[in-house]
Design a protein around this motif. Structure first.
Motif, PDB file in Angstrom:
ATOM      1  N   ARG A 145      45.125  54.702  38.708  1.00 29.04           N
ATOM      2  CA  ARG A 145      45.040  54.868  37.292  1.00 29.04           C
ATOM      3  C   ARG A 145      43.436  54.247  36.827  1.00 29.04           C
ATOM      4  O   ARG A 145      43.160  54.878  35.666  1.00 29.04           O
ATOM      5  N   GLY A 146      42.975  53.464  37.562  1.00 30.70           N
ATOM      6  CA  GLY A 146      41.752  52.874  37.220  1.00 30.70           C
ATOM      7  C   GLY A 146      41.826  52.005  35.801  1.00 30.70           C
ATOM      8  O   GLY A 146      40.975  51.846  35.175  1.00 30.70           O
ATOM      9  N   GLU A 147      42.870  51.424  35.574  1.00 29.08           N
ATOM     10  CA  GLU A 147      43.177  50.422  34.539  1.00 29.08           C
ATOM     11  C   GLU A 147      43.351  49.140  34.852  1.00 29.08           C
ATOM     12  O   GLU A 147      43.311  48.345  34.014  1.00 29.08           O
ATOM     13  N   ALA A 148      43.763  48.829  36.006  1.00 32.24           N
ATOM     14  CA  ALA A 148      44.199  47.478  36.226  1.00 32.24           C
ATOM     15  C   ALA A 148      42.937  46.284  36.000  1.00 32.24           C
ATOM     16  O   ALA A 148      43.307  45.524  35.280  1.00 32.24           O
ATOM     17  N   LEU A 149      41.790  46.515  36.644  1.00 29.18           N
ATOM     18  CA  LEU A 149      40.751  45.799  36.379  1.00 29.18           C
ATOM     19  C   LEU A 149      40.337  45.522  35.012  1.00 29.18           C
ATOM     20  O   LEU A 149      40.098  44.525  34.628  1.00 29.18           O
ATOM     21  N   ALA A 150      40.291  46.918  34.347  1.00 36.29           N
ATOM     22  CA  ALA A 150      39.930  46.897  32.859  1.00 36.29           C
ATOM     23  C   ALA A 150      40.557  46.035  31.929  1.00 36.29           C
ATOM     24  O   ALA A 150      40.367  45.341  31.098  1.00 36.29           O
ATOM     25  N   SER A 151      42.193  46.286  32.225  1.00 33.55           N
ATOM     26  CA  SER A 151      42.901  45.435  31.572  1.00 33.55           C
ATOM     27  C   SER A 151      42.840  43.716  31.701  1.00 33.55           C
ATOM     28  O   SER A 151      42.899  43.175  30.952  1.00 33.55           O
ATOM     29  N   ILE A 152      42.898  43.684  33.209  1.00 32.12           N
ATOM     30  CA  ILE A 152      42.755  42.006  33.424  1.00 32.12           C
ATOM     31  C   ILE A 152      41.388  41.446  32.838  1.00 32.12           C
ATOM     32  O   ILE A 152      41.580  40.512  32.138  1.00 32.12           O
ATOM     33  N   ALA A 153      40.413  42.399  32.868  1.00 31.43           N
ATOM     34  CA  ALA A 153      39.036  41.658  32.307  1.00 31.43           C
ATOM     35  C   ALA A 153      39.316  41.458  30.786  1.00 31.43           C
ATOM     36  O   ALA A 153      38.539  40.862  30.150  1.00 31.43           O
ATOM     37  N   SER A 154      39.852  42.415  30.026  1.00 27.84           N
ATOM     38  CA  SER A 154      40.016  42.618  28.479  1.00 27.84           C
ATOM     39  C   SER A 154      40.689  41.255  27.940  1.00 27.84           C
ATOM     40  O   SER A 154      40.842  40.840  26.927  1.00 27.84           O
ATOM     41  N   VAL A 155      41.561  40.467  29.175  1.00 22.59           N
ATOM     42  CA  VAL A 155      42.489  39.362  28.530  1.00 22.59           C
ATOM     43  C   VAL A 155      42.385  38.234  29.266  1.00 22.59           C
ATOM     44  O   VAL A 155      42.988  37.189  29.357  1.00 22.59           O
ATOM     45  N   SER A 156      40.969  38.090  29.941  1.00 24.25           N
ATOM     46  CA  SER A 156      40.747  37.012  30.756  1.00 24.25           C
ATOM     47  C   SER A 156      39.197  36.524  30.904  1.00 24.25           C
ATOM     48  O   SER A 156      38.575  37.202  30.505  1.00 24.25           O
ATOM     49  N   LYS A 157      39.105  35.361  31.555  1.00 24.85           N
ATOM     50  CA  LYS A 157      37.724  35.456  32.092  1.00 24.85           C
ATOM     51  C   LYS A 157      37.627  35.531  33.547  1.00 24.85           C
ATOM     52  O   LYS A 157      38.187  35.113  34.382  1.00 24.85           O
ATOM     53  N   LEU A 158      36.837  36.379  33.829  1.00 22.73           N
ATOM     54  CA  LEU A 158      36.953  37.216  35.171  1.00 22.73           C
ATOM     55  C   LEU A 158      35.647  37.229  35.790  1.00 22.73           C
ATOM     56  O   LEU A 158      34.301  37.423  35.435  1.00 22.73           O
ATOM     57  N   HIS A 159      35.750  36.806  37.095  1.00 25.10           N
ATOM     58  CA  HIS A 159      34.509  36.785  38.162  1.00 25.10           C
ATOM     59  C   HIS A 159      34.857  37.639  39.188  1.00 25.10           C
ATOM     60  O   HIS A 159      35.590  37.644  40.045  1.00 25.10           O
ATOM     61  N   ILE A 160      34.006  38.501  39.504  1.00 26.53           N
ATOM     62  CA  ILE A 160      34.127  39.379  40.989  1.00 26.53           C
ATOM     63  C   ILE A 160      32.730  39.031  41.542  1.00 26.53           C
ATOM     64  O   ILE A 160      31.708  39.075  41.071  1.00 26.53           O
ATOM     65  N   VAL A 161      33.120  38.799  42.914  1.00 28.45           N
ATOM     66  CA  VAL A 161      31.934  38.563  44.131  1.00 28.45           C
ATOM     67  C   VAL A 161      32.224  39.678  45.147  1.00 28.45           C
ATOM     68  O   VAL A 161      33.230  39.268  45.640  1.00 28.45           O
ATOM     69  N   THR A 162      31.255  40.499  45.075  1.00 24.33           N
ATOM     70  CA  THR A 162      31.725  41.554  46.209  1.00 24.33           C
ATOM     71  C   THR A 162      30.460  41.909  47.187  1.00 24.33           C
ATOM     72  O   THR A 162      29.380  41.765  46.727  1.00 24.33           O
ATOM     73  N   ARG A 163      30.773  42.372  48.266  1.00 23.33           N
ATOM     74  CA  ARG A 163      29.620  42.807  49.141  1.00 23.33           C
ATOM     75  C   ARG A 163      30.315  43.760  50.293  1.00 23.33           C
ATOM     76  O   ARG A 163      31.331  43.651  50.800  1.00 23.33           O
ATOM     77  N   GLN A 164      29.341  44.846  50.329  1.00 21.36           N
ATOM     78  CA  GLN A 164      29.750  45.922  51.251  1.00 21.36           C
ATOM     79  C   GLN A 164      29.046  45.650  52.390  1.00 21.36           C
ATOM     80  O   GLN A 164      28.265  44.603  52.827  1.00 21.36           O
ATOM     81  N   LYS A 165      29.618  46.125  53.545  1.00 16.63           N
ATOM     82  CA  LYS A 165      29.078  45.872  55.003  1.00 16.63           C
ATOM     83  C   LYS A 165      27.494  46.171  55.187  1.00 16.63           C
ATOM     84  O   LYS A 165      26.921  45.280  55.834  1.00 16.63           O
ATOM     85  N   HIS A 166      26.946  46.964  54.675  1.00 18.07           N
ATOM     86  CA  HIS A 166      25.848  47.487  54.920  1.00 18.07           C
ATOM     87  C   HIS A 166      24.649  46.797  53.666  1.00 18.07           C
ATOM     88  O   HIS A 166      23.490  47.019  53.870  1.00 18.07           O
ATOM     89  N   ASP A 167      25.354  45.978  53.034  1.00 14.39           N
ATOM     90  CA  ASP A 167      24.515  45.330  51.857  1.00 14.39           C
ATOM     91  C   ASP A 167      23.830  44.175  52.304  1.00 14.39           C
ATOM     92  O   ASP A 167      24.761  43.458  52.865  1.00 14.39           O
ATOM     93  N   ASP A 168      22.669  43.739  52.047  1.00 15.79           N
ATOM     94  CA  ASP A 168      22.003  42.362  52.618  1.00 15.79           C
ATOM     95  C   ASP A 168      22.777  41.206  51.786  1.00 15.79           C
ATOM     96  O   ASP A 168      22.730  40.149  52.261  1.00 15.79           O
ATOM     97  N   ALA A 169      23.093  41.607  50.379  1.00 14.94           N
ATOM     98  CA  ALA A 169      23.705  40.417  49.697  1.00 14.94           C
ATOM     99  C   ALA A 169      24.766  40.815  48.703  1.00 14.94           C
ATOM    100  O   ALA A 169      25.156  42.036  48.991  1.00 14.94           O
ATOM    101  N   GLY A 170      25.300  39.970  48.370  1.00 11.57           N
ATOM    102  CA  GLY A 170      26.679  40.453  47.607  1.00 11.57           C
ATOM    103  C   GLY A 170      26.102  40.516  45.985  1.00 11.57           C
ATOM    104  O   GLY A 170      25.051  40.230  45.718  1.00 11.57           O
ATOM    105  N   PHE A 171      27.026  40.629  45.271  1.00 11.17           N
ATOM    106  CA  PHE A 171      26.825  40.741  43.629  1.00 11.17           C
ATOM    107  C   PHE A 171      27.887  39.966  42.946  1.00 11.17           C
ATOM    108  O   PHE A 171      29.116  40.222  43.288  1.00 11.17           O
ATOM    109  N   HIS A 172      27.477  39.243  41.989  1.00  9.82           N
ATOM    110  CA  HIS A 172      28.288  38.517  41.196  1.00  9.82           C
ATOM    111  C   HIS A 172      28.365  39.050  39.860  1.00  9.82           C
ATOM    112  O   HIS A 172      27.576  39.073  39.123  1.00  9.82           O
ATOM    113  N   ILE A 173      29.511  39.165  39.216  1.00  9.18           N
ATOM    114  CA  ILE A 173      29.648  39.698  37.675  1.00  9.18           C
ATOM    115  C   ILE A 173      30.783  38.860  36.950  1.00  9.18           C
ATOM    116  O   ILE A 173      31.709  38.614  37.535  1.00  9.18           O
ATOM    117  N   HIS A 174      30.123  38.466  35.903  1.00 11.07           N
ATOM    118  CA  HIS A 174      31.202  37.560  35.095  1.00 11.07           C
ATOM    119  C   HIS A 174      31.462  38.293  33.804  1.00 11.07           C
ATOM    120  O   HIS A 174      30.436  38.547  33.023  1.00 11.07           O
TER     121      HIS A 174
END
Ligand SMILES: Nc1ncnc2c1ncn2[C@@H]1O[C@H](COP(=O)(O)OP(=O)(O)OP(=O)(O)O)[C@@H](O)[C@H]1O
Ligand SMILES: [Mg+2]
Length: 256
Positions: free
Chosen positions: A96-125
């Motif tokens: 549905r593409g709805e879960a993270l949007a819903s969770i984000a709208s009712v909490s304080k959310l941090h995502i830290v993620t990195r793909q295999k070929h990327d040099d660094a990860g990315f943090h979004i608050h």
């Protein structure tokens, strides 16, 4: 007399979020499903206060690019489906593409993620659906999601969460069911810094149920024999001897 009013966008979103996110266990379910969809083989889950104060889930799945990390909290944002025709063949948990949007709208959310070929990860608050900060960060391949203060901005829903132990029991049931369904998944669950469930990849449901239910129950468990001949049906299961029984359904798990 006219009495119908269109709700402001941000109120409508908070109400819609309640359809997906009802309590900490529903957040955990969505986040575990996302990790499994990302082909994670190891998932660790750390909960504080029955998940009401903090849910942290770490996976070794495929991770996300910077752009996808920004996009994943948008409504109707999914990598799993492009049109409704694909629904009949879809094999992922989410679409549905709805879960993270819903969770984000009712909490304080941090995502830290990195793909295999990327040099660094990315943090979004994100707080209450608004991006507070984003920056590159050192990270392992995979994704970590932290959900703090669930429903901090929706007092009506916050009030309806149950006590710590009740919320924890719902999460425990869910993680046990996940562990039994995926015997090769390594799961590590802690609650208020206490280890609650640790599983290593194993070959059979029988071995896995021993890991999930612990030593005391393990020697009361018997694998269900599988002699169904001349039928396309296979049944796999584990039952307990008569020395171990319960009057409720807490240890009954079905999967098909
Ligand atoms: N742990 C993760 N690892 C990698 N990608 C992820 C992870 N979690 C989410 N994503 C990406 O973010 C997108 C949005 O996730 P979200 O859970 O909101 O929607 P969905 O899983 O596509 O559908 P549903 O709302 O039914 O769960 C996913 O489609 C996926 O591409
Ligand atoms: Mg999902």
């Amino acid at each position: 007399m006219n009495i119908i009013r269109i709700l402001p966008e941000h109120e409508a979103r908070k109400i819609a979020a309640g359809e997906v996110v009802e309590r900490p266990a529903s957040v955990v379910k969505e986040l575990i499903e996302n990790a499994l969809d990302a082909h994670a083989t190891e998932i660790s889950l750390h909960l504080i206060n029955g998940g009401k104060s903090r849910i942290e889930i770490r996976d070794n799945g495929c991770g996300m690019s910077q752009e996808d990390a920004r996009l994943c909290i948008a409504h109707h944002a999914t990598s799993k489906l492009q049109s409704i025709e694909q629904l009949t063949t879809i094999s992922t948990f989410g679409f549905r593409g709805e879960a993270l949007a819903s969770i984000a709208s009712v909490s304080k959310l941090h995502i830290v993620t990195r793909q295999k070929h990327d040099d660094a990860g990315f943090h979004i608050h994100v707080e209450a659906g608004n991006i507070i900060s984003e920056k590159p960060i050192a990270a392992n391949i995979g994704t970590t999601i932290i959900v703090e203060d669930l429903f901090f901005n929706v007092p009506a829903r916050k009030k309806f969460m149950k006590q710590r132990d009740t919320e924890w029991r719902a999460i425990q049931q869910l993680t046990q069911a996940i562990a039994l369904t995926f015997p090769t998944l390594s799961l590590n669950v802690t609650h208020d810094n206490q280890p609650m469930l640790v599983t290593q990849s194993c070959a059979t449901l029988f071995e896995r149920s021993q890991q999930v239910f612990g030593k005391d129950i393990a020697h009361h468990l018997i694998p269900v024999p599988k002699p169904l001949k001349n039928t396309p049906i296979t049944i796999e299961g584990v039952i307990s001897t008569h020395q171990f029984s319960r009057y409720d359904r807490r240890y009954m798990f079905f999967h098909h």
